[in-house]
Design a protein around this motif. Structure first.
Motif, PDB file in Angstrom:
ATOM      1  N   HIS A  70      89.156  55.752   9.519  1.00  0.00           N
ATOM      2  CA  HIS A  70      88.883  56.540  10.487  1.00  0.00           C
ATOM      3  C   HIS A  70      87.480  57.105  10.462  1.00  0.00           C
ATOM      4  N   ARG A  73      84.680  54.127  10.879  1.00  0.00           N
ATOM      5  CA  ARG A  73      84.703  53.908  12.121  1.00  0.00           C
ATOM      6  C   ARG A  73      84.025  55.328  12.827  1.00  0.00           C
ATOM      7  N   GLY A  74      84.106  56.382  12.476  1.00  0.00           N
ATOM      8  CA  GLY A  74      83.473  57.664  13.177  1.00  0.00           C
ATOM      9  C   GLY A  74      82.150  57.622  12.986  1.00  0.00           C
ATOM     10  N   TRP A  77      80.618  54.943  14.816  1.00  0.00           N
ATOM     11  CA  TRP A  77      80.694  55.216  16.215  1.00  0.00           C
ATOM     12  C   TRP A  77      79.517  56.367  16.482  1.00  0.00           C
ATOM     13  N   ASN A 160      83.243  48.345  14.946  1.00  0.00           N
ATOM     14  CA  ASN A 160      84.310  49.157  15.453  1.00  0.00           C
ATOM     15  C   ASN A 160      85.544  48.456  15.754  1.00  0.00           C
ATOM     16  N   THR A 180      88.872  59.500  14.597  1.00  0.00           N
ATOM     17  CA  THR A 180      87.602  58.821  14.744  1.00  0.00           C
ATOM     18  C   THR A 180      86.360  59.842  15.091  1.00  0.00           C
TER      19      THR A 180
END
Length: 302
Positions: A70, A73-74, A77, A160, A180
């Motif tokens: 997470h 991905r965070g 992102w 992602n 995330t």
């Protein structure tokens, strides 16, 4: 999670991408003097606030399971959001979205490397033709730093979507999205402080609306890419380009020219063709299960 068909997964991506364009339109409505990192932090914060009621009702003790994925991905992102604001505010809405839709093509080699997915000639063909449509729209002679920023967004979207496979399957979509965004908030706040601009909460509600739309898109991606191989459904990501063209015309008076129309046709037609191939392949596979004497080549065609 109940198994869904490839067709339904593609439909989720179509709906998600059309909704995501509304988020892009809200970003484009920002003034040029808006502090980018502050806005991105507001996006993260409002996302967490929206998702919290759907997450804290869970009684699972392993809420933070797989947090390292997470967190990865965070931050990917977060990077994508920064460059998304730059590209959307600098390019026509449809042009920025066209470059974003290079993501499905980028996903194909990444999926083959990371997950050993077998690429069919049909999925590769659809993605290549679609990317050629993207090139027709942006025209290489018009590529600038804003276009490069949009291409960075495409890479972050591809990574992602593929990293969804690494997330714990027992977590709900709301938990996945909240973790995330929560993981990226410290970095987003640090960037906002480093930016050095006076805090302005005027864009807060724009960020909230943008977050609501993009969360629907992200949730659709989590459901779709958990349910089906990315190379079979990724071309559905191209569908949001139609919404970008329409919103650009209605909201920002951006009239599409001939290359935009031609490129859009090149993007959408392979998507329709790929869906029909998948539908026929499923029928042949079902027929083979009922009658094993059916040619194996007919079953494997997909």
């Amino acid at each position: 999670m109940p198994q869904m068909s490839v067709g339904f997964a593609m439909m989720l991506l179509v709906v998600g991408n059309l909704i995501a364009v509304c988020s892009d339109a809200m970003i484009k409505s920002l003034g040029e003097d808006t502090a980018i990192f502050q806005f991105v932090f507001f996006r993260q914060l409002t996302s967490v606030l929206i998702l919290a009621p759907f997450c804290f009702t869970t009684k699972r003790a392993d809420f933070f399971a797989g947090f390292k994925w997470h967190a990865l991905r965070g931050h990917i992102w977060l990077l994508g959001m920064v460059f998304m604001v730059i590209s959307i505010t600098s390019l026509p809405l449809a042009t920025a979205n066209a470059i974003f839709y290079a993501a499905p093509l980028i996903m194909l080699p990444l999926a083959m490397i990371l997950f050993q997915e077998k690429l069919s000639k049909y999925s590769v063909g659809a993605a290549v033709i679609g990317f050629m449509g993207v090139l027709v729209i942006i025209r290489p002679t018009e590529i600038n730093w804003a276009a490069i920023a949009a291409l960075v967004v495409a890479f972050t979207l591809a990574w992602n979507n593929l990293l969804v496979r690494k997330l714990p399957r027992h977590q709900t979509v709301a938990q996945t999205l909240m973790l995330t965004n929560l993981a990226g908030m410290p970095a987003a706040l640090a960037l906002a402080v480093w930016e050095g601009q006076p805090w302005d909460f005027t864009p807060f509600w724009t960020a909230a609306g943008s977050s609501a739309f993009i969360l629907i898109y992200a949730g659709a991606c989590v459901l779709a890419y958990r349910a089906a191989e990315s190379n079979k459904i990724a071309s559905a990501e191209y569908s949001g380009l139609i919404g970008a063209v329409v919103l650009g015309m209605v909201w920002f008076d951006e009239i599409p020219d001939l290359p935009m129309i031609l490129g859009t046709v090149m993007i959408i037609l392979p998507l329709v063709w790929l869906a029909q191939k998948e539908k026929r392949a499923k029928k042949k596979a079902a027929a083979y299960q009922q009658n094993p004497t059916v040619s194996a080549e007919a079953v494997e065609e997909s």
